[in-house]
Each structure stands twice: as C-alpha cells, then as structure tokens.
Design a protein around this motif. Structure first.
Motif, PDB file in Angstrom:
ATOM      1  N   ARG A 161     -16.372  69.230 -10.104  1.00  0.00           N
ATOM      2  CA  ARG A 161     -16.161  69.626  -8.971  1.00  0.00           C
ATOM      3  C   ARG A 161     -16.789  69.376  -7.836  1.00  0.00           C
ATOM      4  N   ALA A 162     -16.948  68.125  -7.812  1.00  0.00           N
ATOM      5  CA  ALA A 162     -17.766  67.349  -6.433  1.00  0.00           C
ATOM      6  C   ALA A 162     -16.966  66.455  -5.712  1.00  0.00           C
ATOM      7  N   LYS A 163     -17.084  66.615  -4.446  1.00  0.00           N
ATOM      8  CA  LYS A 163     -16.572  65.482  -3.607  1.00  0.00           C
ATOM      9  C   LYS A 163     -17.800  64.474  -3.522  1.00  0.00           C
ATOM     10  N   VAL A 164     -17.198  63.130  -3.627  1.00  0.00           N
ATOM     11  CA  VAL A 164     -18.085  62.156  -3.428  1.00  0.00           C
ATOM     12  C   VAL A 164     -18.202  61.701  -1.864  1.00  0.00           C
ATOM     13  N   LEU A 165     -19.082  61.945  -1.527  1.00  0.00           N
ATOM     14  CA  LEU A 165     -19.262  61.400   0.164  1.00  0.00           C
ATOM     15  C   LEU A 165     -19.547  60.006   0.182  1.00  0.00           C
ATOM     16  N   TYR A 166     -20.670  59.582  -0.329  1.00  0.00           N
ATOM     17  CA  TYR A 166     -20.803  58.142  -0.464  1.00  0.00           C
ATOM     18  C   TYR A 166     -21.733  57.658  -1.458  1.00  0.00           C
ATOM     19  N   PHE A 167     -21.680  56.162  -1.807  1.00  0.00           N
ATOM     20  CA  PHE A 167     -22.710  55.898  -2.795  1.00  0.00           C
ATOM     21  C   PHE A 167     -24.086  55.320  -2.078  1.00  0.00           C
ATOM     22  N   THR A 168     -25.088  55.151  -2.534  1.00  0.00           N
ATOM     23  CA  THR A 168     -26.441  54.592  -2.160  1.00  0.00           C
ATOM     24  C   THR A 168     -26.879  53.764  -3.268  1.00  0.00           C
ATOM     25  N   ASN A 169     -28.335  53.679  -3.014  1.00  0.00           N
ATOM     26  CA  ASN A 169     -28.963  53.149  -4.318  1.00  0.00           C
ATOM     27  C   ASN A 169     -30.338  53.195  -3.920  1.00  0.00           C
ATOM     28  N   TRP A 170     -31.218  52.625  -4.921  1.00  0.00           N
ATOM     29  CA  TRP A 170     -32.734  52.555  -4.820  1.00  0.00           C
ATOM     30  C   TRP A 170     -33.205  51.117  -4.591  1.00  0.00           C
ATOM     31  N   SER A 171     -32.297  50.121  -3.774  1.00  0.00           N
ATOM     32  CA  SER A 171     -32.614  48.959  -3.229  1.00  0.00           C
ATOM     33  C   SER A 171     -33.136  48.049  -4.476  1.00  0.00           C
ATOM     34  N   TYR A 172     -34.489  47.792  -4.401  1.00  0.00           N
ATOM     35  CA  TYR A 172     -35.056  46.918  -5.514  1.00  0.00           C
ATOM     36  C   TYR A 172     -36.293  47.505  -6.326  1.00  0.00           C
ATOM     37  N   CYS A 173     -36.424  46.683  -7.574  1.00  0.00           N
ATOM     38  CA  CYS A 173     -37.511  47.173  -8.575  1.00  0.00           C
ATOM     39  C   CYS A 173     -38.135  45.829  -9.148  1.00  0.00           C
ATOM     40  N   PRO A 174     -38.855  45.218  -8.325  1.00  0.00           N
ATOM     41  CA  PRO A 174     -39.834  44.173  -8.887  1.00  0.00           C
ATOM     42  C   PRO A 174     -40.753  44.903 -10.021  1.00  0.00           C
ATOM     43  N   PHE A 175     -41.080  43.957 -10.917  1.00  0.00           N
ATOM     44  CA  PHE A 175     -42.394  44.795 -11.730  1.00  0.00           C
ATOM     45  C   PHE A 175     -43.495  44.981 -10.908  1.00  0.00           C
ATOM     46  N   ILE A 176     -43.942  46.088 -11.031  1.00  0.00           N
ATOM     47  CA  ILE A 176     -45.304  46.285 -10.484  1.00  0.00           C
ATOM     48  C   ILE A 176     -46.432  46.497 -11.526  1.00  0.00           C
ATOM     49  N   MET A 177     -47.366  45.493 -11.511  1.00  0.00           N
ATOM     50  CA  MET A 177     -48.078  45.223 -12.624  1.00  0.00           C
ATOM     51  C   MET A 177     -49.655  45.176 -12.462  1.00  0.00           C
ATOM     52  N   LYS A 178     -50.437  45.870 -13.381  1.00  0.00           N
ATOM     53  CA  LYS A 178     -52.025  45.684 -13.348  1.00  0.00           C
ATOM     54  C   LYS A 178     -52.347  44.406 -13.317  1.00  0.00           C
ATOM     55  N   GLU A 179     -51.659  43.429 -14.229  1.00  0.00           N
ATOM     56  CA  GLU A 179     -52.363  41.958 -14.330  1.00  0.00           C
ATOM     57  C   GLU A 179     -51.045  41.232 -14.122  1.00  0.00           C
ATOM     58  N   LYS A 367     -26.786  40.838   2.286  1.00  0.00           N
ATOM     59  CA  LYS A 367     -27.860  40.587   3.536  1.00  0.00           C
ATOM     60  C   LYS A 367     -29.141  41.194   3.218  1.00  0.00           C
ATOM     61  N   LEU A 368     -29.238  42.272   2.565  1.00  0.00           N
ATOM     62  CA  LEU A 368     -30.525  43.004   2.276  1.00  0.00           C
ATOM     63  C   LEU A 368     -31.500  42.177   1.382  1.00  0.00           C
ATOM     64  N   LYS A 369     -32.628  41.655   2.237  1.00  0.00           N
ATOM     65  CA  LYS A 369     -33.631  40.904   1.459  1.00  0.00           C
ATOM     66  C   LYS A 369     -34.321  41.658   0.550  1.00  0.00           C
ATOM     67  N   ASN A 370     -34.746  41.151  -0.629  1.00  0.00           N
ATOM     68  CA  ASN A 370     -35.568  42.008  -1.672  1.00  0.00           C
ATOM     69  C   ASN A 370     -37.215  41.790  -1.099  1.00  0.00           C
ATOM     70  N   PRO A 371     -38.102  42.450  -1.778  1.00  0.00           N
ATOM     71  CA  PRO A 371     -39.439  42.408  -1.312  1.00  0.00           C
ATOM     72  C   PRO A 371     -39.857  40.780  -1.410  1.00  0.00           C
ATOM     73  N   TRP A 372     -39.692  39.912  -2.247  1.00  0.00           N
ATOM     74  CA  TRP A 372     -40.201  38.531  -2.475  1.00  0.00           C
ATOM     75  C   TRP A 372     -39.695  37.946  -1.401  1.00  0.00           C
ATOM     76  N   GLU A 373     -38.420  37.991  -1.086  1.00  0.00           N
ATOM     77  CA  GLU A 373     -37.637  37.167   0.064  1.00  0.00           C
ATOM     78  C   GLU A 373     -38.238  37.782   1.255  1.00  0.00           C
ATOM     79  N   THR A 374     -38.646  39.016   1.516  1.00  0.00           N
ATOM     80  CA  THR A 374     -39.090  39.448   2.561  1.00  0.00           C
ATOM     81  C   THR A 374     -40.532  38.910   2.920  1.00  0.00           C
ATOM     82  N   TYR A 375     -41.297  38.868   1.804  1.00  0.00           N
ATOM     83  CA  TYR A 375     -42.642  38.486   1.508  1.00  0.00           C
ATOM     84  C   TYR A 375     -42.787  37.124   2.290  1.00  0.00           C
ATOM     85  N   LYS A 376     -41.773  36.172   1.494  1.00  0.00           N
ATOM     86  CA  LYS A 376     -41.912  34.994   1.597  1.00  0.00           C
ATOM     87  C   LYS A 376     -41.630  34.447   3.263  1.00  0.00           C
ATOM     88  N   GLN A 377     -40.485  35.354   3.742  1.00  0.00           N
ATOM     89  CA  GLN A 377     -40.157  34.676   5.114  1.00  0.00           C
ATOM     90  C   GLN A 377     -41.137  35.019   6.111  1.00  0.00           C
TER      91      GLN A 377
END
Length: 380
Positions: A161-179, A367-377
């Motif tokens: 019983r839900a009207k979908v307004l819009y889709f979204t997302n959590w963009s990107y998920c690189p590995f975030i590591m201790k080593e 068009k949305l750059k991921n974190p690595w692309e943004t860093y490289k640029q």
C-alpha cells in the motif's frame, strides 16, 4: 564536529552514534496521532506528513530526501508540511515499510535488504559487477524498470500500500580497508562488513561477509572484529570517519551501490488534489533531471577531499582484476535470484534481467564519477 564532541565531553561511541543517527532529535520531541487526518487536511487545504527514516540527516540519500521534502513545502506554498523523523526516532530499522502500509507514517526511505520478503522482486534490481558503473545510470534503470513492470508496481502498491515517489541509491561502495588490498586474492579470508547482497558479493570474492549494522562498523574496525567494509556508502563512510580506522579506499569495479525507494502511503497519495500531485511530480522530475547528479557530485568531491586531508590512500584494481572479480560474482548472483526468488513468486526473472541489461546499455556511461575517478581527477 570534533571540537563539538570535545566541548560536550561525550565518548567516541556516542559521537559515532550521533553522526550515523544524526538528526534524531529533529522529530523526537514531536507527538502526533498515527496517520494523517485526511478529512481535516482536506478542509484546511493543508496536508501534514511525517517523513520517517532509519538513517541520519548527513547521509547522501537523506540529504537528497531533505531537499525533496523542503521543495514540496516551498513549491506548495505551505500546503504540504513535513515533520521529519531521522535516525529511527519514530520507527526502528525494519519497521518503516509496515508503518507506511498501515498509515503510521506518510513518507519513508526504504532499503530493500531490510525487507526481503516484502519486496522480493525489487531485489532483482540490486546487484554488483553488473556493468551499471554509474549511480545516475542506476537511478534511471530502476525508474524505467518500475514503470515497465506491472509486477513491481503491484509489489509496492498492492502488497505494501505504498505509492513509489522516486528511486534513489547509495552511489558507490569501494572497499574501505585497514590494510592495502591490491587484488582479489588479497581479500581471501578478510572479514568485511557487507549489507544485503553486498555480503554475498564479499563471500563470492573469497572474503567473509559480516552483517554488522552501520553504527557499529567503526568500533568493529577499531577492535579488529572487521578488516574492512564493503556495501557501505562512501559518503556516509566519510561522515562516520571510517577512514580513521581503515584508510585504504580501493575501487574494485563493483559499480553503483544499493538502490532504495522513497514511498508515500497510498491512501494519502490518492487523497491529494491534482494540483498538489503535480507539485510532487514536478519535484520528482527535477530530482531525476538534475538534483541527484548535482548533489551527489558535490558530496563525493567533499568526501574525497576530507579523506585525502586525513591521510587516506586511494587506489584501484587493474582491469584484469576487475574482470576476474566480475566473473566470480556474475552471472551467478543474478541466476540465483532468478532461480530462488523470481520462480518462487511465479515471475519471469530471466526476461526481467534481460530488460535490465538493455537499460544499462541505454544509460551507461553515466555522469556521476566514483570516488577513485574523483580522486584521480583532482590529485593525479
């Protein structure tokens, strides 16, 4: 934020909780009867709605929703009024979709991994290493699949019983590591936090997927319970300062991360006059057409800058390693959904996924750059 933490004298654990669950106080002091009093609202021409969310106001999806809700109030000249309840201050994780269904709240952000039995078909939109490499592409793929698939619409509209307004997302998920994580083989045996299908992805790549809730990831890294995190939104990770414990940010070619859906109680939607529906629809169109890309680009750049300043190290797997990882995950992950989920729901999952492939081809490259692309640029 650190100066504020010191001033208040709160513990590190409390600080993290405030960041992850930031904004809980926004709605905590408000008391309202369950549901919208539709008759009174119609008489006054004002519709007061509760936005009910399990995350804090600093997360990227929350910032996008905040823009949308504020725009509704502004564009409707105050006829739509929103009371915002962040960080599970109204309902807890796993309760938000039932609350929408039962009219206990009016608008909510829904992440599929918390509702596997309520939205099983929609989980066919959730994958990694699929070739949907840009978050704005995933936005349009989900929107178009929903519009073209009656079964998806029934899953949300009728079952929940839900009207979908819009889709979204959590963009990107690189590995975030201790080593350092130079290649796929280095993941062998590593304990890595994963959300939903992300934990399955870690397992297929040879790691050990750990379903630890977001608010406990920092301390789990700190104590050695975790070696890293995946299926964890990059921007939110920066807000939570995960890079203090895991400073290696590794692009692995997994693609866009974790579709979500913002929904409204169906009864409320049907009660709105046509002019207010048009306000909602135009604001949604603007979100798709420019606001998502504008906001997420800004937030990604800010998070990259802050992590670099704090000493984080950015890297990427080689093309051959990304191809190796892709072959370890797909099409096995998709086929499992087709066989175990789609068939159990009398749904042609194979045909559905062929349409997904066609839409990915249509909208990639995004068009949305991921974190690595943004860093490289910015830094190379």
């Amino acid at each position: 934020m650190d100066r504020e933490k010191q001033r208040r004298g709160i513990s590190r654990r409390r600080f993290l909780k405030d960041v992850v669950l930031g904004g809980a106080a926004v709605g905590a002091g408000l008391t309202m009867a369950p549901g919208v009093r539709l008759a009174n609202a119609a008489k006054k021409g004002v519709y007061t709605m509760k936005y009910d969310c399990y995350i804090g106001a600093t997360a990227e999806t929350a910032q996008l929703d905040n823009w949308f809700l504020d725009e509704l109030a502004k564009r409707s000249d105050g006829r739509i009024q929103i009371k915002k309840f962040w960080s599970g201050s109204l309902h807890k994780v796993g309760q938000h979709l039932p609350a929408i269904r039962d009219g206990l709240s009016e608008i909510s952000l829904i992440s599929y991994g918390y509702y596997p039995s309520a939205v099983p078909l929609s989980r066919g939109l959730e994958w990694y290493y699929r070739g949907c490499d840009h978050a704005d592409s995933l936005l349009y793929v989900c929107r178009d699949m929903y519009n073209a698939t009656p079964e998806l619409r029934r899953e949300w509209e009728d079952r929940n019983r839900a009207k979908v307004l819009y889709f979204t997302n959590w963009s990107y998920c690189p590995f975030i590591m201790k080593e350092p994580l130079p290649d796929v083989a280095a993941l062998e045996g590593r304990k890595v936090r994963g959300y939903g299908i992300g934990a399955d992805t870690v397992n297929r790549l040879g790691g050990q997927g750990m379903p630890i809730v977001a608010g406990e990831v920092y301390t789990s890294l700190e104590r050695g319970i975790l070696d890293g995190a995946f299926a964890f939104a990059f921007i939110t990770a920066e807000k939570m300062k995960l890079h203090e414990q895991a400073p290696y940010i590794v692009e692995s070619g997994a693609g866009a991360h974790a579709p979500t859906t913002v929904v409204m109680n169906r009864k409320l939607w049907r009660s709105l006059p046509d002019d207010l529906k048009e306000v909602v629809n135009q604001t949604i169109a603007d979100l798709y057409n420019w606001r998502f890309l504008e906001l997420y680009t800004k937030l990604t750049e800010e998070s990259v800058d802050k992590m670099v300043a704090a000493g984080a190290k950015f890297s990427t797997w080689s093309d051959s390693e990304i191809k190796k990882a892709t072959n370890m995950v797909q099409p096995l992950q998709i086929n499992e959904w087709v066989e175990k989920i789609a068939k159990a729901n009398n749904f042609d999952g194979a045909a559905f996924q062929k349409k997904v492939d066609a839409l990915i081809q249509k909208y990639e490259p995004g068009k949305l750059k991921n974190p690595w692309e943004t860093y490289k640029q910015k830094y190379m």
